[in-house]
Motif scaffolding. Sequence first.
Motif: not given
Length: 829
Positions: A56-60, A119-120, A125-127, A206-208
């Motif tokens: 999933v991390r590789l999804e654009a 959260a996961a 998504q890289g956040k 800070p992001e999310v």
Amino acid sequence: MAVLIDRMSRRLRRIIQRPASVELTRYEKLLPAIGEREPDLEKLTDDELTEAAKAVRLEAEFGDRQLIEVCALGREAARRALDERAFDVQLLGTMGLLTGHVVQMATGEGKTLSGALAAAGHALQGKRVHVISVNDYLARRDAEWMKPVYDLLGVSVSWVDPALTHAERRDSYQAEVCYGAVSEIGFDVLRDRLVTRPEDLVQTEPEVAIIDEADSVLVDEARVPLVMAGSVDAGVADEEVANIVRRLRLNLHYETDADGRNAWLTAAGASVVEKALGGVDLYGGGTGGSKAAEGDAGTAGTAGADSTDSSDSTDTEDAGGGESSADGAGNAERQAAAGAGNRLASVNIALHAHALLTRDVDYLVRDGKVQLINASRGRVAELQRWPDGLQAAVEAKEQLPPSDRGEILDSITVQALIARYPQVAGMTGTAVAVAEQLREFYELEVAVIPPNTENIREDRADRIFASPSHKLRAIVEEIREVHATGRPILVGTQDVAESEELAEKLAKADLPCVVLNARNDAEEAAIIAEAGRFEAVTVSTQMAGRGTDIRLGGAEGGSERERVAELGGLHVIGTARYPSSRLDDQLRGRAGRQGDPGSSVFFASLNDELVLSYAPDIPEGIPADDETGEITSEHAHRQINHAQRVAEGVDLEIHRNTWRYTRLIEHQRKEVLAYRDDVLRTGLAAEVLEETEPERFAELTETLGADRMERVSREILLYHLDQLWADHLAFLTEVRESIHLRALARETPLDEFHRAAIPEFRKIAAKARERAAKTLIEAEVSEAGIDLAASGVRRPTSTWTYLVHDNPFDSDAEQALKKVRGMLRKKRS
């Protein structure tokens, strides 16, 4: 034109949109696809499941297909790690959180797991995600509880609490998901604002933010400033004044307004105080004479038993009482005017502590210290204190030594803290009631998630009585009758004092109970674990295990659960309606979790504090039963509902009015922090000082070396920038405390505040450069290096953090309401 259209569309949307109107159809359509992934994922090994999550991390991008995959992977991870298969409604909550909403999920419906999966999903998504809770216990519990799920999804998780070292804290924030109490995360933000080396920062950008108990954090705590203070000296309280005020009598020597937010000396009281102080003229020294009798001088402040409303805690010389004009041989005449002014301030603060703050309601005395009680939760506010003068006055009232006094280095409101995050979502069991505030202050919409099983709790109509004594007798009788059946009972009281009074009444009636309040909050988990067992009677303040479930049958469950369920489940009793319908709903929600049987009923009196404060104009002739004092008239029900709506409206207006002022402060703070960050991370300080004092800079660079000189320049400029910002905060506090006087001249207080604040703020950067240059010239250099401390560049020897309530501005609506209440109260008496 585009801006105008956008503004009009927002206004129209607000008018026509009902609360909690997020459409769930989009998410519901995805549930079958999530279910279809289940058989395939069940066949994977743990390592393969982790690899699938990594994909999933590789999804654009992150659209519906990714939502499906995250929910399917999360459901399988929870099934393996926790033996809990997420219900469809929990996945709806997860999707609501991933798309930036506040989701309302009923008690016991599994918000913790929904929040973890969301959260996961953000982490994949890289956040980096902060899961923000209301206290340290829940933050650590949830992080440890959900860690096996995160591990299977290949997401790192941690938590922060006060026990962590600086290095441990920094490591925790490096995790992809970090749990923490709102206060702890906020205090770390403040600590980071004082570092002089980039490597000392603990937080990441800070992001999310996913906020648990979102209504409590975003609304109840929204105007509570978190404060960073540096050591100055011990607090000072005028013990002589405290002793005098302790002997004053209500309605003879002083009066209070109808809602208990102000107190003032009468003419008789002023005379008694002045005589006891040796003949000092409290209202002399150019104050225009005594006005105590009218109540507009000698006012003890705007603090109520529920909020202790005061401005941000800043230290002023007279805040703790100041020196007596009689102190010091040979200088009495010289100090007469100033001493009288200080004594008036001391009397006002001491009267505030004496008349408006009540032990076991607003605070406890425990382990030789004054500990504030958070009114909306009923818990001890461990890190909370009043502004220093009032804190010292309460300590003097209780004959305790004063706590340390500090200089405010920086502060931030909870609302401003949350505003730092580009993406915010939240979850709670009671969001609909504050949907308007969530939309207005945070641009968040509420999504109501249906329960997995139908709520079968029986919510009975309020029982209303003519007086508190009639009500108390009826509550004891209700407990006796229900206890005889064996059903567990949870009684929600308004404060510590009431919980202990009821416990005494029950003991006299031979009805044993367990008391849960701010005195024994450390035992909360153990008490709540057994609150659902057969024949249990638990008397609690509003804390009542928020964030934890009361399981029928107690910790053992099993056959005991079935036994209690057959009897009708947990019975919840409220001893009075709360100032907010949300608090009522939270108490009711302790019963009836996940389809369990249960019931609730609230007892109320027409002389409850809520009614007397917010709707005292009770219609005459409402009939009451001669023997029991019970009232069945619809007028009484309408009166109590009206009082609650007025209380909620007042709180909303206070929030709205306070934010109008603090918005400017936050804008200025943002500019200062951007400049500070440049100084911290670049060679800007050295460039500034080299340009300002080239010869001295070159001389010191030759002695110290270029790298050392850059560090010294940074430390000097940061010190002066931080000091000037602290001075600016103190200046703004003075303006805020006096701004209501501008309204007397028909000036707009907000405009006047801006007019005073903006020019002073614009001087900060230039002054910081000037002072830094002066320090550079005066700095002494020896073989050991440069001695900055000798030049006045000294950081506080110790710092500490705490919270203060903030309501320095009474709105026009609230002032008008106070006058109406006062007139009605006088009419009734």
